[in-house]
Design a protein around this motif. Structure first.
Motif, PDB file in Angstrom:
ATOM      1  N   MET A 164       0.883  -1.378  -0.030  1.00  0.00           N
ATOM      2  CA  MET A 164      -0.015  -0.240   0.082  1.00  0.00           C
ATOM      3  C   MET A 164       0.865   1.160  -0.093  1.00  0.00           C
ATOM      4  O   MET A 164       1.821   1.270   0.910  1.00  0.00           O
ATOM      5  CB  MET A 164      -0.849   0.052   1.211  1.00  0.00           C
ATOM      6  CG  MET A 164      -1.789   1.289   1.481  1.00  0.00           C
ATOM      7  SD  MET A 164      -2.743   1.428   0.045  1.00  0.00           S
ATOM      8  CE  MET A 164      -4.185   0.612   0.602  1.00  0.00           C
ATOM      9  N   GLY A 165       0.622   2.132  -0.944  1.00  0.00           N
ATOM     10  CA  GLY A 165       1.289   3.332  -0.937  1.00  0.00           C
ATOM     11  C   GLY A 165       2.445   3.707  -1.476  1.00  0.00           C
ATOM     12  O   GLY A 165       3.256   4.302  -1.047  1.00  0.00           O
TER      13      GLY A 165
ATOM     14  N   GLY B  22      -2.928  11.954  -0.461  1.00  0.00           N
ATOM     15  CA  GLY B  22      -3.161  10.583  -0.376  1.00  0.00           C
ATOM     16  C   GLY B  22      -3.858  10.021   1.054  1.00  0.00           C
ATOM     17  O   GLY B  22      -4.742   9.540   1.170  1.00  0.00           O
ATOM     18  N   VAL B  23      -2.997  10.259   2.068  1.00  0.00           N
ATOM     19  CA  VAL B  23      -3.732   9.909   3.319  1.00  0.00           C
ATOM     20  C   VAL B  23      -4.631  10.737   3.630  1.00  0.00           C
ATOM     21  O   VAL B  23      -5.629  10.223   4.521  1.00  0.00           O
ATOM     22  CB  VAL B  23      -2.348  10.063   4.291  1.00  0.00           C
ATOM     23  CG1 VAL B  23      -2.723   9.791   5.817  1.00  0.00           C
ATOM     24  CG2 VAL B  23      -1.193   8.873   4.126  1.00  0.00           C
TER      25      VAL B  23
ATOM     26  N   VAL C 246      -5.050   1.285   7.118  1.00  0.00           N
ATOM     27  CA  VAL C 246      -4.744   0.818   5.986  1.00  0.00           C
ATOM     28  C   VAL C 246      -3.820  -0.457   5.739  1.00  0.00           C
ATOM     29  O   VAL C 246      -3.446  -0.627   7.115  1.00  0.00           O
ATOM     30  CB  VAL C 246      -4.005   2.040   5.020  1.00  0.00           C
ATOM     31  CG1 VAL C 246      -4.929   2.939   4.631  1.00  0.00           C
ATOM     32  CG2 VAL C 246      -2.633   2.286   5.834  1.00  0.00           C
ATOM     33  N   GLY C 247      -3.892  -1.250   4.940  1.00  0.00           N
ATOM     34  CA  GLY C 247      -3.292  -2.592   5.016  1.00  0.00           C
ATOM     35  C   GLY C 247      -2.788  -3.020   3.543  1.00  0.00           C
ATOM     36  O   GLY C 247      -3.267  -2.438   2.482  1.00  0.00           O
TER      37      GLY C 247
ATOM     38  N   LEU D 213       3.952   4.945   5.126  1.00  0.00           N
ATOM     39  CA  LEU D 213       3.717   4.612   6.579  1.00  0.00           C
ATOM     40  C   LEU D 213       3.923   5.844   7.342  1.00  0.00           C
ATOM     41  O   LEU D 213       3.282   5.931   8.437  1.00  0.00           O
ATOM     42  CB  LEU D 213       4.581   3.435   6.872  1.00  0.00           C
ATOM     43  CG  LEU D 213       4.184   2.516   8.386  1.00  0.00           C
ATOM     44  CD1 LEU D 213       2.613   2.359   8.543  1.00  0.00           C
ATOM     45  CD2 LEU D 213       5.098   1.635   8.675  1.00  0.00           C
ATOM     46  N   THR D 214       5.036   6.377   7.110  1.00  0.00           N
ATOM     47  CA  THR D 214       5.178   7.545   7.886  1.00  0.00           C
ATOM     48  C   THR D 214       4.212   8.779   7.877  1.00  0.00           C
ATOM     49  O   THR D 214       3.817   9.334   8.700  1.00  0.00           O
ATOM     50  CB  THR D 214       6.488   8.219   7.254  1.00  0.00           C
ATOM     51  OG1 THR D 214       7.748   7.470   7.453  1.00  0.00           O
ATOM     52  CG2 THR D 214       6.974   9.773   8.378  1.00  0.00           C
TER      53      THR D 214
END
Length: 927
Positions: free
Chosen positions: A238-239, A247-248, A272-273, A283-284
């Motif tokens: 993801m991402g 996006g987040v 999210v996963g 993730l940051t």
């Protein structure tokens, strides 16, 4: 016409777009609103109250300043508003985050009215976004014997702003939504072609995935009102691609929780996963919002009786499903046990402890990582002012130290720049570290969000500990349309005032510099021990260690001069053999990916630092490798250079910084001159032997060591999105690397692109030389496909003009950019000619210019994501293949991919990037 009337007109326009009133940031408009609130006979009084309470942006916006001033007047009794009591006014101040609101709270808490002071101090104790001007006031009041100041400081020292928050839920029920199969690019969550709207959160939210997906998410929420929707990358990560705070923000807007009832469209805490987890930089960003990112591991490799992976017909490891996460599946997150369970919570599916480290739990509890970063600084200040030890409240930073073990390059950089660690302790990978940030970059399509973040955290000036910071204009370089004209000058003015060097001069004195941000940052990084943070995934320098980051982390770095992260593991990459003289260094880059995957099976680069021993390549050319590491899913890359090479790179950097000064880009703080001084000092250190070029210790420990065999690179390589792969999860990755012979000289090419951050001056000289060679041979130069060339920087154009190469390109160009008359609309059709475009990102960004739908594009850029450079038609998928400059140029002349014989003939006699491994002991491969 009054500002309020204009605002009402804007509201009507937005209604037609299905949008709510835009949040207010203009103080002059709030002034009008306040006057209407005071006028009990005003027809607009009721709506003005609504706008004032629920629709005014917090932080340091001018609107927040007016709001705070009026609330102060209400609290002190200067104005009576029936709907806003003094207590409610204090509550509203508590949600305004800092800046004017903190100033008002300090005025009230340190004022003469005891009852007001008590209530104001209670609110002040919950605030964390305080700066020196605020803490200086508290310290002075405390020194003067003010009891309220003492009470506030004691509260801060105990970090009650954090400890009094409710703990995170023990169980979180979620319902799944498969965003896509395979890697989910942040471009799907926040498309580049909608970058202009990112600062308008509600409007931008409408571009996430698709309208159909948004409706499906809303339907899940209706069916499961007590659960949170988790967006998932099935059989993927993801991402990927970029940090993309937008996006987040979009995911949070559709699936998260409202941060404050008084601030619209700012949501936090998305879940999210991904089967293969979350991309590191994304993730940051999830952590910035206090969200949760899960590594689902729901597909696993099939193993034979000996424990070896079973391969499918394509030679790839076959996967089997460990558990289902199909859309609509209900799951249970247990935050105490750190496990993912089924709907009933009685069957364990996977360990998710990596999502609930002590630090991440703090982010979730505080509603985001900013509150923790500022909270720790505030606690440290308060304890020091009171003369006490800092009480142990926050999770201790993990400090990992292995006696007798040497340091990798990134471990050396982090140890040198670490802040607040145990004195004298040597830290290794896995340690949590606050590091000083030397260089910060903000790019123009995320910059407006960074400005919003700075306003929200009440920052007004760049941290004095930052050596240099730059605001680019490259992502909006191609088309100077109405959206760019509305957004970019405002951004440049804000950033210039904040203390950054800006690509465009708010005063209009110097020429607009639309240079690609990574190239500029690579030039202004003048220390191989530096830490660089930039608002783009390709923030990958050939000096120091650079991390691509979301717009919020960039704001944090600008405001505090720091970043917080674990020291990453490293993979050491060295080279052996001899590179054929007809090969381009870009082929070395592609071969590194291909050979790594062949040797390890899995991508060992993902989430780690690639320490590449590049030796004798100067910064511009070495940057080609570091830039690509974003697509390798690496967290960062570090180039290990030889002393002489590093000195040469620093001298080049100095000359380019001097050009920036000569153009008039220097600021009042003398930032650019300061960078030249740092470069001179570093050169002297190297020459004197006091501190040679950065290198790891011989006994450093790596996650893996890998040797690229140059002898195996015998023909040009192409990264192919493989758009028709039967396995959807294998489309649009950067893992399919093919030799040019695979295409048998038959694959049609509809458009070629030489540009973006992946090329340097040498690439454009290659284009000119290929054209000159054809001319010399008497060959007719006819393009059978359009060739778009976008130089990365104006410096390159100037140097090519001086050396005669630009004239060659001009001779065969059917279009050349004109800065005096920039394009004001995007090109929608291309002729079979050479286009010389303005320096900047151009097609690579995909937000302004695009290839025609369904085209097969061959490009030097870094992006082969679905829809980025080229979109699909109903009949044909658009595809963006990536190759070296000579392959792209030749393909546009032929209208197809070349045969190896055609390629060798075309580059004969051209000096492609000369590269040989650094001399030294033979490398050993092990992991």
């Amino acid at each position: 016409m009054s500002l309020y009337t204009e605002y009402l007109n804007e509201i009507e326009t937005r209604k037609q777009q299905g949008l709510n009133p835009k949040p207010i940031e203009d103080g002059a408009l709030v002034k009008e609103i306040v006057s209407q609130i005071k006028d009990t006979n005003s027809d607009h009084r009721k709506s003005s109250l609504e706008f004032f309470i629920y629709n005014t942006l917090p932080g340091t916006t001018s609107a927040a300043g007016e709001k705070a001033k009026f609330l102060k007047d209400i609290i002190l009794g200067g104005t009576v508003v029936d709907e806003i009591s003094a207590d409610f006014a204090l509550e509203l101040l508590s949600h305004m985050k800092g800046g004017p609101s903190v100033e008002v709270l300090l005025d009230l808490a340190l004022g003469d009215d005891v009852s007001v002071a008590e209530k104001a101090s209670a609110v002040l104790k919950t605030q964390v976004f305080l700066y020196e001007m605020d803490t200086d006031r508290l310290a002075a009041a405390y020194a003067a014997g003010n009891a309220v100041a003492k009470g506030v400081l004691e509260s801060y020292a105990q970090a009650e702003f954090f400890t009094k928050l409710p703990d995170i839920e023990e169980e979180i029920k979620i319902v799944t939504y498969i965003t896509a199969e395979g890697d989910v690019s942040t471009d799907l969550l926040s498309p580049g072609n909608q970058a202009h709207s990112r600062s308008d959160r509600e409007l931008h939210g409408k571009c996430m995935i698709s309208e159909e997906a948004q409706a499906e998410i809303q339907e899940l929420q209706k069916q499961h009102p007590d659960k949170r929707v988790m967006l998932i990358a099935e059989k993927g990560t993801m991402g990927v691609g970029s940090s993309r705070m937008s996006g987040v923000n979009n995911v949070a807007l559709w699936t998260g929780k409202q941060a404050s009832p008084y601030v619209p469209f700012v949501n936090i805490a998305p879940v999210v996963g991904g089967t293969n987890g979350i991309s590191p930089i994304f993730l940051t960003t999830v952590g910035v919002t206090g969200g949760i990112g899960l590594d689902l591991k729901n597909w696993v490799k099939k193993l034979d009786s000996e424990g070896q992976p079973i391969l499918d017909e394509n030679g790839d490891p076959a996967l089997e499903q460990a558990y289902s996460v199909e859309t609509g599946t209900v799951l249970t997150i247990n935050t105490k046990k750190k496990k993912l369970y089924n709907a009933d919570g009685d069957k364990e599916l996977v360990d998710i402890s990596s999502a609930f480290t002590p630090q991440k739990v703090e982010f979730i509890k505080a509603g985001g990582s900013y509150a923790i970063v500022f909270g720790k600084k505030l606690q440290t200040f308060a304890a020091a002012t009171l003369g006490i030890e800092v009480p142990s409240v926050f999770a201790a930073s993990k400090e990992i130290s292995h006696a007798g073990q040497g340091l990798t390059a990134v471990e050396k950089i982090f140890n040198k720049n670490a802040v607040g660690v145990t004195p004298g302790k040597v830290l290794h990978a896995g340690s949590d570290v606050r590091v000083k940030v030397n260089i910060v970059g903000s790019q123009d399509t995320t910059g407006l969000m960074t400005a919003q973040e700075l306003e929200a955290m009440a920052a007004t000036v760049i941290s004095p500990t930052v050596d240099g910071a730059y605001q680019s204009g490259c992502h909006t370089a191609s088309v100077w349309d109405k959206k760019a004209q509305a957004n970019i000058p405002k951004l440049m003015s804000f950033m210039n005032k904040f203390g950054l060097i800006t690509a465009r001069d708010p005063k209009g004195v110097y020429h607009a510099m639309t240079d690609v941000i990574h190239k500029v940052l690579n030039d202004i990084t003048v220390d191989d021990w530096a830490v660089i943070i930039g608002g783009d995934s390709h923030t990958r320098m050939s000096k120091g260690v650079a991390f691509g980051a979301d717009s919020g982390t960039v704001a944090l770095a600008l405001a505090t001069g720091e970043a917080t992260m674990p020291i990453p593991e490293s993979v050491k990459v060295t080279f052996k053999g001899k590179l054929q003289d007809y090969m381009d260094f870009r082929d070395v880059v592609h071969a590194t990916q291909a050979q790594m995957l062949k040797e390890f099976g899995d991508n060992v680069f993902q989430g780690r630092v690639i320490e590449v021993h590049i030796g004798t390549l100067i910064a511009d050319q070495a940057f080609t490798f570091t830039d690509w590491t974003a697509e390798m899913k690496a967290k960062a890359s570090i180039c290990i250079s030889q002393d002489e090479t590093l000195i040469e790179s620093l001298e080049i950097a100095k000359s380019r910084i001097q050009i920036m000064i000569d153009k008039g880009m220097e600021n009042g703080a003398g930032t650019l001159q300061g960078l030249i001084a740092i470069a001179n000092n570093r050169i002297e250190e190297i020459k004197s032997g006091k501190n040679p070029a950065l290198a790891p210790d011989d006994n450093a420990k790596y996650f893996a060591e890998f040797v690229v065999d140059l002898d195996q690179i015998i023909e040009p390589m192409i990264a192919d999105p493989d758009v028709n792969n039967a396995d959807v999860s294998k489309r649009y990755t950067h893992d399919t690397i093919r030799p040019v012979s695979f295409y048998k000289g038959e694959k049609q090419v509809d458009l070629g692109f030489v540009g973006s951050c992946m090329v340097h001056k040498g690439d454009l000289k290659i284009v000119a030389q290929m054209l000159k060679n054809m001319e010399k041979n008497g060959d007719a130069i006819k393009f059978h496909a359009p060739l778009v060339i976008a130089p990365p920087t104006y410096n390159i154009v100037d140097e090519l003009k001086a050396e005669g190469d630009w004239a060659v390109l001009q001779k065969y160009a059917g279009f050349e950019f004109d800065d005096d008359a920039p394009k004001n609309s995007a090109r929608v059709a291309y002729e079979n000619i050479l286009y010389l475009e303005r320096p900047g990102c151009n097609l690579c960004m995909g937000n302004q210019e695009k290839a025609a739908k369904g085209d097969t594009v061959l490009a030097t850029s870094t992006r082969l994501f679905k829809g980025r450079v080229v979109e699909d038609t109903d009949e044909k998928k658009g595809e963006s293949l990536l190759a070296s400059t000579p392959v792209v140029v030749l393909s546009t002349i032929l209208g197809r991919t070349p045969s190896i014989e055609e390629y060798k003939s075309a580059v004969a006699g051209i000096n492609l990037t000369a590269f040989a491994p650094p001399l030294g002991k033979p490398p050993v491969t092990h992991h």
